[in-house]
Design an enzyme around this catalytic site. Structure first.
Site, PDB file in Angstrom:
ATOM      1  N   TYR A 179      10.433  -9.434  14.659  1.00  0.00           N
ATOM      2  CA  TYR A 179      10.745 -10.262  13.488  1.00  0.00           C
ATOM      3  C   TYR A 179      10.735  -9.425  12.218  1.00  0.00           C
ATOM      4  CZ  TYR A 179      10.471 -14.176  10.201  1.00  0.00           C
ATOM      5  OH  TYR A 179      10.704 -15.072   9.182  1.00  0.00           O
ATOM      6  N   GLN A 207      -3.913  -9.606   3.794  1.00  0.00           N
ATOM      7  CA  GLN A 207      -3.637 -10.244   2.508  1.00  0.00           C
ATOM      8  C   GLN A 207      -2.147 -10.494   2.361  1.00  0.00           C
ATOM      9  OE1 GLN A 207      -5.442  -7.064   0.085  1.00  0.00           O
ATOM     10  NE2 GLN A 207      -6.817  -8.606  -0.746  1.00  0.00           N
TER      11      GLN A 207
END
Length: 309
Positions: free
Chosen positions: A144, A274
């Site tokens: 992806y 993050q």
């Protein structure tokens, strides 16, 4: 009347985009192979005189006339894109080639729905568009991540070599009604588990962060980008409000009134620690800022899930 082609138009984001375009008086051609897209998402539009659905896999050539093309077709949740990683890569790469070729022939403006996954597990926080990313080329998420990176490359090469009128947006975590309850994304997972009073599964310590954008805000940004003159991107579209997974889990439990408890499971491979967008460019060039808070958006999403779970 502008004719707009939306690949992946029966998916979560694609169906919301099709709805928005119809409201604006556009003639909409929705193309989807229904691998992760669902007819339920577009059923309310099926009788509309300016809506047409074609079942087709964009990894195969496709020919149509359009003024604008939105390229959204690709499995976007880890369980779905890892189910057949080669197919995922083909969808991103061949899908981009086929749609760019079509846009070149008919002189259409074409927008790529890229992703924050192009930044990988970022070493820069928050992530501006100038950051080139920290991506594993051989991991289980690479089909992806690298597929979308290659699609971006193709878009800019078609612009440089053939003058194709391109737009590229990088979409951060988005949620809202019409999400698939089984798509494996954190918002849908938590809401489904909470509504069933099951344990909410938090991976790792739960201190990893994400930024969640409500679908209406995201679609507004995409439409503004398509209509923007003289700006190709890439541009980040996402809500810069940052939350830990534990904060999200606790909020979902509170808003659903659930009896669920939080349990911890091992962190999946290559899961970013993050994720938060810098949206200064979207503010400056598109006058776009998300307006829906996480609590407001979750309430709308929970109401939807109550009707389908």
């Amino acid at each position: 009347m502008k004719r707009v082609l939306v690949t992946g138009g029966a998916g979560f984001l694609g169906s919301h985009l099709c709805s928005r375009l119809l409201q604006e008086g556009k003639d909409v051609l929705c193309v989807d192979n229904l691998f992760t897209g669902r007819k339920e998402n577009i059923r309310p539009m099926m009788g509309h005189p300016h809506f047409e659905f074609i079942r087709h896999d964009v990894a195969q050539p496709f020919y149509a006339e359009a003024d604008q093309v939105y390229v959204l077709a690709c499995p976007a949740s880890p369980p779905h894109y890892q189910y057949n990683p080669i197919k995922t890569a083909k969808t991103s790469v061949f899908g981009a080639i086929h749609m760019l070729g079509m846009a070149k022939r008919v002189k259409a403006r074409i927008l790529l729905a890229s992703t924050s996954e192009v930044y990988g597990d970022p070493l820069v926080h928050p992530q501006p568009e100038s950051y080139r990313g920290n991506v594993n080329t051989t991991g289980i998420r690479s089909c992806y991540d690298e597929g979308k990176r290659m699609a971006e490359t193709l878009f800019f090469d078609y612009h440089r070599q053939h003058g194709v009128d391109i737009r590229v947006v990088r979409i951060f975590n988005t949620y809202g009604p019409r999400m698939n309850p089984q798509d494996g994304r954190v918002v849908s997972n938590f809401i489904v588990q909470a509504l069933k009073n099951e344990d909410l599964t938090v991976y790792g310590s739960g201190q990893q962060t994400r930024s969640f954008c409500y679908v209406d805000d995201l679609i507004e940004g995409m439409v503004r980008m398509m209509e923007c003159e003289g700006f190709m991107g890439p541009v980040n579209l996402g809500n810069p409000a940052e939350f830990t997974m534990l904060e999200l889990a606790e909020l979902v439990i509170r808003l659903t009134g659930s009896r669920s408890k939080i349990v911890h499971l091992p962190l999946p491979a290559d899961d970013p620690v993050q994720r938060k967008p810098v949206i200064r460019l979207a503010e400056e060039r598109l006058a776009w800022v998300p307006s829906v808070t996480l609590e407001q958006g979750l309430l709308q999403t929970i109401e939807y899930f109550k009707s389908v779970v």
